[in-house]
Motif scaffolding. Structure first.
Motif, short mmCIF file in Angstrom:
data_model
loop_
_atom_site.label_atom_id
_atom_site.label_comp_id
_atom_site.label_asym_id
_atom_site.label_seq_id
_atom_site.Cartn_x
_atom_site.Cartn_y
_atom_site.Cartn_z
N ALA A 68 61.49 23.56 51.99
CA ALA A 68 61.56 24.81 51.82
C ALA A 68 61.95 25.62 53.13
O ALA A 68 62.64 26.52 53.24
N VAL A 69 61.08 25.30 54.10
CA VAL A 69 61.19 25.96 55.37
C VAL A 69 62.72 25.50 55.86
O VAL A 69 63.52 26.58 56.52
N ALA A 74 67.87 27.51 57.42
CA ALA A 74 69.26 27.07 57.39
C ALA A 74 70.27 28.04 56.44
O ALA A 74 71.49 28.17 57.06
N GLN A 75 69.75 28.60 55.64
CA GLN A 75 70.46 29.54 54.95
C GLN A 75 70.90 30.75 55.60
O GLN A 75 71.73 31.34 55.27
N ALA A 81 75.19 25.37 50.23
CA ALA A 81 75.26 24.05 50.10
C ALA A 81 74.79 22.98 51.12
O ALA A 81 74.29 22.05 51.08
N VAL A 82 75.08 23.60 52.47
CA VAL A 82 74.95 23.03 53.73
C VAL A 82 73.29 23.14 53.88
O VAL A 82 72.62 22.38 54.21
N ALA A 83 72.84 24.36 53.65
CA ALA A 83 71.32 24.40 53.67
C ALA A 83 70.47 23.33 52.67
O ALA A 83 69.36 22.86 53.13
N VAL A 155 65.57 28.42 45.31
CA VAL A 155 65.70 27.13 45.96
C VAL A 155 64.20 26.79 46.43
O VAL A 155 63.65 25.56 46.31
N ALA A 156 63.84 27.52 47.47
CA ALA A 156 62.65 27.25 48.17
C ALA A 156 61.62 27.24 47.16
O ALA A 156 60.89 26.16 47.29
N PRO A 157 61.30 28.18 46.35
CA PRO A 157 60.05 27.83 45.33
C PRO A 157 60.30 26.54 44.58
O PRO A 157 59.42 26.03 44.21
#
Length: 274
Positions: A68-69, A74-75, A81-83, A155-157
């Protein structure tokens, strides 16, 4: 010193010893299921491997937090998509693709109509066949597609939810099934978990879901869909292993984790569509 004071000190010492033992079990799980180093004072005893699976989902917390970090950082620089790809890569490096390797081996072993003995032999082979390559490629592609299709804020959650929950799904196989091999890389884990141990695992795997709902990071529907889909993935793998191998293997645990993790992502994504 009074007798009651001595008894109190003995009780406190026993509690501290117990806590220290539980911490050792967590670090043993972390060392077994990831590539992370552990403090030297932890030490190692083979018997600890038989009990450390209660903290298997807690090791998933670590993997989920790192993934998640990495995504969150990266985002801020690259497209979603890359992240997502960088986040997935971080998880693979952290675990040494431990579970993905198991999933690919299960695809190879159970992909064809072979006997139990032949399937187990195929799964022991370090080389990947057509079923393994195809299955692993589809698994990674589906994870990427699901995470890339989510709203960025989810996404992270989703990563924080899926990694512990999927490892709980895998631990459930140890709790309810027998070990299929006479020997193997998961043989030290090949003892059924006690109910109390599974309750600890369930608390470790379920707490992130509760926290995500309470903090509003994921909607209740998204968490519910994710947990249901993740449980279905692990249950399907358990049924397949029971039917084909009459028990679980180390590779089977990895496959259950992978299917459960993917199910969590697809469940959250289904909530978006709803």
């Amino acid at each position: 010193m009074s007798q009651s004071s001595r008894a109190g000190r003995r009780g406190q010492a026993r509690w501290q010893d117990r806590l220290r033992h539980e911490i050792r079990l967590f670090f043993t799980a972390l060392q077994f299921f990831t590539r992370l180093p552990v403090p030297a004072w932890v030490g190692f005893k083979p018997a600890w491997l038989q009990h450390c699976t209660r903290y298997y989902p807690l090791a998933g917390w670590v993997v989920g937090v790192v993934a998640a970090v990495v995504f969150a950082l990266a985002q801020t620089v690259w497209p979603q998509a890359v992240a997502v790809l960088l986040s997935m890569a971080a998880g693979l490096v952290l675990t040494g693709a431990f579970h993905e390797d198991g999933f690919a081996d299960v695809c190879d072993g159970l992909g064809g109509a072979v006997s139990k003995e032949r399937a187990l032999d195929i799964m022991k082979d370090s080389r990947l066949g057509t079923y393994g390559v195809t299955g692993l490629g589809l698994m990674l592609a589906l994870k990427f597609a699901a995470l890339s299709a989510l709203p960025p804020i989810w996404v992270a959650p989703a990563l924080l939810l899926a990694h512990p929950a999927s490892r709980l799904g895998s631990a459930a196989l140890i709790w309810r099934m027998r070990y299929a091999r006479e020997e193997g890389k998961a043989k030290p884990l090949g003892r059924r978990m006690r109910d109390r141990e599974f309750l600890i695992a369930a608390a470790c795997g379920g707490l992130p879901a509760l926290m995500l709902v309470m903090t509003g990071m994921l909607p209740p529907a998204g968490v519910a869909w994710a947990l249901m889909a993740g449980a279905l993935g692990a249950a399907w793998m358990a049924r397949t292993l029971a039917r084909r191998l009459d028990g679980y293997t180390g590779d089977g645990l990895g496959a259950a984790q992978q299917l459960s993790e993917l199910g969590c992502y697809l469940g959250v994504l289904a909530a978006v569509g709803g």
